[in-house]
Motif scaffolding. Sequence first.
Motif, PDB file in Angstrom:
ATOM      1  N   ASN A 801       0.819  -1.216   0.000  1.00  0.00           N
ATOM      2  CA  ASN A 801       0.000   0.000   0.000  1.00  0.00           C
ATOM      3  C   ASN A 801       0.853   1.266   0.000  1.00  0.00           C
ATOM      4  O   ASN A 801       0.349   2.348  -0.275  1.00  0.00           O
ATOM      5  CB  ASN A 801      -0.915   0.015   1.238  1.00  0.00           C
ATOM      6  N   ARG A 805       2.148   7.274  -3.680  1.00  0.00           N
ATOM      7  CA  ARG A 805       1.166   8.102  -2.984  1.00  0.00           C
ATOM      8  C   ARG A 805      -0.163   8.162  -3.718  1.00  0.00           C
ATOM      9  O   ARG A 805      -1.222   8.246  -3.110  1.00  0.00           O
ATOM     10  CB  ARG A 805       1.718   9.514  -2.813  1.00  0.00           C
ATOM     11  N   LYS A 806      -0.092   8.167  -5.056  1.00  0.00           N
ATOM     12  CA  LYS A 806      -1.302   8.328  -5.854  1.00  0.00           C
ATOM     13  C   LYS A 806      -1.499   7.101  -6.729  1.00  0.00           C
ATOM     14  O   LYS A 806      -0.551   6.535  -7.248  1.00  0.00           O
ATOM     15  CB  LYS A 806      -1.197   9.579  -6.728  1.00  0.00           C
ATOM     16  N   GLY A 807      -2.750   6.719  -6.921  1.00  0.00           N
ATOM     17  CA  GLY A 807      -3.030   5.569  -7.770  1.00  0.00           C
ATOM     18  C   GLY A 807      -2.924   4.268  -6.998  1.00  0.00           C
ATOM     19  O   GLY A 807      -2.352   4.193  -5.913  1.00  0.00           O
ATOM     20  N   THR A 808      -3.480   3.217  -7.576  1.00  0.00           N
ATOM     21  CA  THR A 808      -3.462   1.917  -6.919  1.00  0.00           C
ATOM     22  C   THR A 808      -2.148   1.201  -7.182  1.00  0.00           C
ATOM     23  O   THR A 808      -1.348   1.632  -8.008  1.00  0.00           O
ATOM     24  CB  THR A 808      -4.634   1.046  -7.429  1.00  0.00           C
ATOM     25  N   ASN A 868      -7.655  -0.946   0.999  1.00  0.00           N
ATOM     26  CA  ASN A 868      -6.941   0.219   0.461  1.00  0.00           C
ATOM     27  C   ASN A 868      -7.168   0.371  -1.032  1.00  0.00           C
ATOM     28  O   ASN A 868      -7.331   1.491  -1.537  1.00  0.00           O
ATOM     29  CB  ASN A 868      -5.448   0.097   0.755  1.00  0.00           C
ATOM     30  N   GLU A 869      -7.148  -0.730  -1.761  1.00  0.00           N
ATOM     31  CA  GLU A 869      -7.357  -0.655  -3.209  1.00  0.00           C
ATOM     32  C   GLU A 869      -8.760  -0.155  -3.534  1.00  0.00           C
ATOM     33  O   GLU A 869      -8.954   0.644  -4.451  1.00  0.00           O
ATOM     34  CB  GLU A 869      -7.125  -2.037  -3.838  1.00  0.00           C
ATOM     35  N   LYS A 872      -8.900   3.636  -2.869  1.00  0.00           N
ATOM     36  CA  LYS A 872      -8.206   4.379  -3.925  1.00  0.00           C
ATOM     37  C   LYS A 872      -9.058   4.446  -5.190  1.00  0.00           C
ATOM     38  O   LYS A 872      -9.108   5.477  -5.868  1.00  0.00           O
ATOM     39  CB  LYS A 872      -6.861   3.724  -4.230  1.00  0.00           C
ATOM     40  N   LYS A 873      -9.718   3.338  -5.517  1.00  0.00           N
ATOM     41  CA  LYS A 873     -10.581   3.317  -6.701  1.00  0.00           C
ATOM     42  C   LYS A 873     -11.736   4.292  -6.539  1.00  0.00           C
ATOM     43  O   LYS A 873     -12.104   5.017  -7.483  1.00  0.00           O
ATOM     44  CB  LYS A 873     -11.121   1.894  -6.922  1.00  0.00           C
ATOM     45  N   LYS A 875     -11.824   7.021  -4.620  1.00  0.00           N
ATOM     46  CA  LYS A 875     -11.294   8.386  -4.693  1.00  0.00           C
ATOM     47  C   LYS A 875     -11.017   8.791  -6.129  1.00  0.00           C
ATOM     48  O   LYS A 875     -11.255   9.929  -6.538  1.00  0.00           O
ATOM     49  CB  LYS A 875     -10.018   8.503  -3.868  1.00  0.00           C
ATOM     50  N   LYS A 876     -10.477   7.848  -6.897  1.00  0.00           N
ATOM     51  CA  LYS A 876     -10.136   8.136  -8.292  1.00  0.00           C
ATOM     52  C   LYS A 876     -11.391   8.380  -9.118  1.00  0.00           C
ATOM     53  O   LYS A 876     -11.423   9.225 -10.026  1.00  0.00           O
ATOM     54  CB  LYS A 876      -9.333   6.973  -8.873  1.00  0.00           C
TER      55      LYS A 876
END
Length: 877
Positions: A801, A805-808, A868-869, A872-873, A875-876
């Motif tokens: 993880n 910082r950005k992206g999966t 976490n993945e 992140k998805k 948020k994206k």
Amino acid sequence: MYMWHVKSSESVLEELNTSIENGLTDDEAKRRIDQYGYNEFEEEEQTPLWRLIFEQINSPLIYILLAATVISFFIGEIGDGIIILLVIVLNAVIGVIQESKAEKALSELKKMSSPKALVKRDGVLKEIESKDVVPGDIVTIDTGRSIPADIRFFNTVNLRVEESALTGESVPVEKDANANIEKDTALADQANMGFMSTLSTYGRGEGVVVRTGMDTEIGQIATLLKKQEKSKTPLQEKLAQLGKILGIGAIVVSILVFVIGYFQGRGVTDLFLLAVSLSVAAIPEGLPAIVTIVLALGVQRMIKRNAIVRKLPAVETLGSVSIICSDKTGTLTQNKMTVTKTYVNNTITSIDKLPSSESKLFLQTMVLCNDATMEDDDATGDPTEVALLEVGKRFDFEKQTLKKQYKRAYEVPFDSERKMMTTVNKDVNGKNFAFSKGALESILPVSTKMLKNGQIIELTKEARNEITNAALSMSEEALRVLAMAYKPLDGEKPDEVMEDEFIFLGLVGMIDPPRGDVKESIQLSHQAGITPVMITGDNPKTAFAIAQSLEIADKPEQTMTGQEIDELSQQQLKKRVETVRVFARVSPEHKVKIVDAFKQKGNIVSMTGDGVNDAPSLKKADVGVAMGITGTDVAKGTADIILTDDRFSTIVAAVEEGRNIYLNIKKSILYLLSCNLGEIVALLLAILLKWPAPLTAIHILWVNLITDTLPAIALGFERGEKEIMKEKPRDPEERVITGQDGKFILGNGFLIGLSTLIAFMIGLQGDFSQYLTNSSSDKLTQAQTMAFLTLSFSQLFHSFNLKQRKGTVLTKNLFDNKYLIGAFILGIFIQLSLVFIPFFNDLLNVRPLDANQWIVVIGFSILPIMVNEVIKKIKKA
């Protein structure tokens, strides 16, 4: 300090009780050695080994670990204590090895002293060791001789002295014993003075020694170096703060658990062991060693980018640099005079476009009226004359060839009054020619004709005005302008040549040009939010011209001189530095003041330089960067980082590397803290729920020092992020852990802790209270094994993880960090070995699991990376 440059040579001789004719007697010289000491520098005390070690362990985090070691030994947990102690020792050893090189600055300054000096003693000229020179000695300086002490000249003949290492002046300066110098004149403009460790390049001179040893200008630099104290880097300060916070948190949590457990009726001994376990869980024992190791890895990467790091903390400090103060001569420029423009046939043109076929006499004059020598690419002599020879060579006018065709028959050497030099050369046909070069104000008045388009024509008033305007135009670009002229000698004897009725040939404009890649690096600095600032001993006009061409400054108002600095208080200077981009005619003391003013404004300052005069400011700056090729040993011995290729662009690359190294250190810290919080959550919730401890102290210590350490180190190998130089420098006041970081730690800590606790709960499958007093139960041990494996496996998965910082994880090549993959596989293998090898079962109090239990462990272990993945998805999207 006496202002010897203001006094007349007669008054100086009288004050020092010496004479030009006889100098000092040997007896008087010995007496003065007793009075003033030897002409050498005081040695700086070497830092003892015990102090180097103490500096490595002098932090709150280490103190807490030492306390945990003592407690562990006290309660009989010898294994725990030994492991913690090993971490402390490892951290200290790595730091001491990296920084054990003693400060060399003063010893290298001592080596720079001239080994011999030509002095007059008892009326006889003799050569003595420079350390035996005393105030009042009469010294003779000839070409190629180092000046052994600070001297006041009383006689000079065409004397020029190379002072760039001391003053930053890019060309040898002309010395004049009769010059009247004002009180506040900058060091570089004190024409009647010679300074210790500078080098005579031309002519000769005589002077009286006025200062020796630590009292000399270069000795004052040594004194400044001794006064500078080491300051903590931003990361050191932030880790110290973090250590205090963690220490206080550990104490609070431990007391809380003890109090709650006491009222629950638990045994005092068990409670004490639980409290110690929580203290261990709250503090990332491996953090100091891991930070040191990640910094050391950064050092290896920096070497590949031509930067040698002498002091580990400087690596991360580079990442927060907001000001790069750079010396001009040799750092931004090539420290080599180069002809860039010419004026021939009434036209200013770049040297590239000089029509050589129409400029034969012009080029011949450059080469023949010249005392420098050049064989192949090896040149010796005055840098200005070397630059002229290089132009000749470029257009196939080699000096070795020309001097055979035009043998020198006579010369009128350069002097400060005439400001010109003339040679008489005889060609193969026996005809004599006079070739002359010098300042335009000297050449133009003695010229009556000019060569234009191959024709000799009258030098009219209009033509003189055009020539003067051309010279002015070149001067405004900070070019040093020289004029060339010649004349055939019809009937005149070579030794009776008159410097008149010359034929004007043209002008050359030269400068110490910027390094080729500097401008691009400065543009990158601006993009990264870093402000480049030029600090030089050179004159303001030349400094600004270079700064303007490099886009460091765009208007003259952004220039400040050393004299202006002297007129300001440090508080006033602090206000002014915001708008100044060029500091010219500055002394070593000024440089220190400038760096200090920038630091007081809250900046993290890097200072680059190569000369002796840069040493104090290199030491004062947060990061001192020295040039490895042209840099003096003094500068290199003082700096934190040495550039092996002397390119300004390398310091910008080093800043980029520093930013990424800090980012990797932060990844390691976030990883360790979120993992440790998971341990605290699991233990604290179990206590609040009146459950038995899901983890023992040895389990926590093992995970912290073995399982967590490998991925934390591997995160230090993460590749740099491409967009890092489009961000502003890190705020020096910013905490290591920001608000966003805190959310990440809390979220993942609770996730890991809950996963561990649920696995433990599933493993027990019954009444939890019965195990509070029966801690040796096999079922409890098996449940603790499930919790132990879930905790360690989930932390290993959690390391992915932190890859970016950005992206999966999948947006960045999952396998681009082979060390992280290796740490993950090795961590899994070690944990499996603990379970399947009987010897480790009793050592760490674990038991083998059945298939269903393994499914539970694996299922909850991958939960952190899955959650976490998903986040992140979302948020994206």
